[in-house]
Design an enzyme around this catalytic site. Sequence first.
Site, PDB file in Angstrom:
ATOM      1  N   ASP A   1      33.578  67.353  18.472  1.00 51.86           N
ATOM      2  CA  ASP A   1      31.434  66.555  19.083  1.00 51.86           C
ATOM      3  C   ASP A   1      31.864  65.541  19.608  1.00 51.86           C
ATOM      4  O   ASP A   1      32.457  64.367  19.460  1.00 51.86           O
ATOM      5  CB  ASP A   1      31.104  67.242  17.584  1.00 51.86           C
ATOM      6  CG  ASP A   1      31.086  66.100  17.047  1.00 51.86           C
ATOM      7  OD1 ASP A   1      32.449  65.417  16.352  1.00 51.86           O
ATOM      8  OD2 ASP A   1      30.310  65.543  16.072  1.00 51.86           O
TER       9      ASP A   1
ATOM     10  N   HIS B   1      27.279  62.953  18.653  1.00 56.19           N
ATOM     11  CA  HIS B   1      27.922  64.154  17.285  1.00 56.19           C
ATOM     12  C   HIS B   1      26.915  65.275  17.607  1.00 56.19           C
ATOM     13  O   HIS B   1      25.668  64.972  17.857  1.00 56.19           O
ATOM     14  CB  HIS B   1      27.613  63.113  15.875  1.00 56.19           C
ATOM     15  CG  HIS B   1      28.487  62.258  14.714  1.00 56.19           C
ATOM     16  ND1 HIS B   1      29.347  62.122  14.900  1.00 56.19           N
ATOM     17  CD2 HIS B   1      27.556  61.299  15.385  1.00 56.19           C
ATOM     18  CE1 HIS B   1      29.887  61.180  14.454  1.00 56.19           C
ATOM     19  NE2 HIS B   1      28.987  60.488  14.788  1.00 56.19           N
ATOM     20  N   TYR B   2      27.482  66.363  17.407  1.00 55.87           N
ATOM     21  CA  TYR B   2      26.985  67.575  16.627  1.00 55.87           C
ATOM     22  C   TYR B   2      27.024  67.966  15.803  1.00 55.87           C
ATOM     23  O   TYR B   2      28.104  67.669  14.896  1.00 55.87           O
ATOM     24  CB  TYR B   2      26.670  68.775  17.997  1.00 55.87           C
ATOM     25  CG  TYR B   2      28.319  69.417  18.011  1.00 55.87           C
ATOM     26  CD1 TYR B   2      28.769  70.373  17.480  1.00 55.87           C
ATOM     27  CD2 TYR B   2      28.788  69.754  19.554  1.00 55.87           C
ATOM     28  CE1 TYR B   2      30.266  70.903  17.400  1.00 55.87           C
ATOM     29  CE2 TYR B   2      30.210  69.921  19.920  1.00 55.87           C
ATOM     30  CZ  TYR B   2      30.767  70.542  18.721  1.00 55.87           C
ATOM     31  OH  TYR B   2      31.731  71.104  18.708  1.00 55.87           O
ATOM     32  N   THR B   3      26.658  69.124  14.936  1.00 49.33           N
ATOM     33  CA  THR B   3      25.900  68.840  12.867  1.00 49.33           C
ATOM     34  C   THR B   3      26.613  70.329  13.294  1.00 49.33           C
ATOM     35  O   THR B   3      26.971  70.641  11.930  1.00 49.33           O
ATOM     36  CB  THR B   3      24.461  69.111  12.810  1.00 49.33           C
ATOM     37  OG1 THR B   3      24.173  69.952  13.419  1.00 49.33           O
ATOM     38  CG2 THR B   3      23.647  67.495  13.285  1.00 49.33           C
TER      39      THR B   3
ATOM     40  N   HIS C   1      32.384  61.341  19.031  1.00 47.51           N
ATOM     41  CA  HIS C   1      32.981  61.268  17.936  1.00 47.51           C
ATOM     42  C   HIS C   1      34.653  61.847  18.176  1.00 47.51           C
ATOM     43  O   HIS C   1      35.351  61.562  17.474  1.00 47.51           O
ATOM     44  CB  HIS C   1      32.666  62.722  16.779  1.00 47.51           C
ATOM     45  CG  HIS C   1      33.512  61.995  16.056  1.00 47.51           C
ATOM     46  ND1 HIS C   1      32.497  63.331  14.232  1.00 47.51           N
ATOM     47  CD2 HIS C   1      33.905  61.635  14.960  1.00 47.51           C
ATOM     48  CE1 HIS C   1      32.912  62.439  13.418  1.00 47.51           C
ATOM     49  NE2 HIS C   1      33.728  61.656  13.782  1.00 47.51           N
TER      50      HIS C   1
ATOM     51  N   GLU D   1      23.393  62.166  15.841  1.00 47.95           N
ATOM     52  CA  GLU D   1      23.754  64.196  15.227  1.00 47.95           C
ATOM     53  C   GLU D   1      22.675  63.913  15.926  1.00 47.95           C
ATOM     54  O   GLU D   1      21.650  64.464  15.793  1.00 47.95           O
ATOM     55  CB  GLU D   1      23.296  64.570  13.893  1.00 47.95           C
ATOM     56  CG  GLU D   1      24.451  63.216  13.074  1.00 47.95           C
ATOM     57  CD  GLU D   1      25.899  64.334  12.924  1.00 47.95           C
ATOM     58  OE1 GLU D   1      26.153  65.546  13.734  1.00 47.95           O
ATOM     59  OE2 GLU D   1      26.955  63.656  12.147  1.00 47.95           O
TER      60      GLU D   1
HETATM   61 ZN   LIG Z   1      30.805  64.211  14.662  1.00 44.52          ZN
END
Ligand SMILES: [Zn+2]
Length: 294
Positions: free
Chosen positions: A189, A56-58, A179, A120
């Site tokens: 993401d 993921h990225y936040t 994700h 993340e």
């Molecule tokens: Zn995500």
Amino acid sequence: MAKNIISTALACGLTLSLIGCVTTAPHVATTKNYIVDSDTYQATGKSERIKFIVLHYTVSDNERSIKTLTTGNVSAHYLILSNDDNKIYNLVPESERAWHAGDGGFSGRTILNDTSIGIEIVNNGIKPDYRDALKNGELDYHPYDHYVEFDELQIKKVAELVQDIATRYDISPKNIIGHSDMAPSRKIDPGAKFPWERLYKEYGIGAWYDEADKQEIMSRRTLVAPSVQEIKQEFRKYGYQINNSDEWDKPSRDVIYAFQLHFRPQQPTGNIDAETYAILQALNQKYAGRDDFY
Ligand SMILES: [Zn+2]
């Protein structure tokens, strides 16, 4: 912590001959009056609970990412900040569920929080100038240039971390996903700038197609164009959830876009084209067979 381990080891050493020792199998029950024997009988029908790594990225900075992931109702097992240091943060023990995946599925499984490790990465996602680009209807999907680059150090940390997790749980290359791969209509993401190809080529992480296979498939001359259903079946075969409709409706195009973010990130359009379809077929050719479903 270290002290506890030493005292447990000592206690175990002393009592080993009488009641056995539990330090090598800490996830086995202990009862007050009975011995739980985990040596005499062993089952062969078993596999790791962890089957996926979801990246993921936040969409926020270090400070806000830490706050959201440690105090709210979302979390991840690991957090990679954008700091110039040698740290990777572990927020949830791997033996527990982190709340990072949400609705969706991949490779025939849903509820991926049960079976995945979530990572993340602090990154802003879409550049501020383009945040509203989809709202006025001119664009259906963000192109490559709209995404924010990851720091080189973050990628190196992700690479070593994923290598370690994938090895320990023997995770199938196909099941190291973004994700967006498992929730294409909800998530984009870790985005088009996440370097899946580089991770595969430099670190042996995840799945990637062979260029020669793609070229060979693209050079085949077919008289009849593949039907929507045929193409959708190829997506399904690889692991994507996609509907049964006979058209490229928005949810179906979201799947194409998610696939392109992962495997043809320079040109993610949400439309099927010869190269996208050839990459999908090349992947299915290379990663045939299904994972265990028990
Ligand atoms: Zn995500």
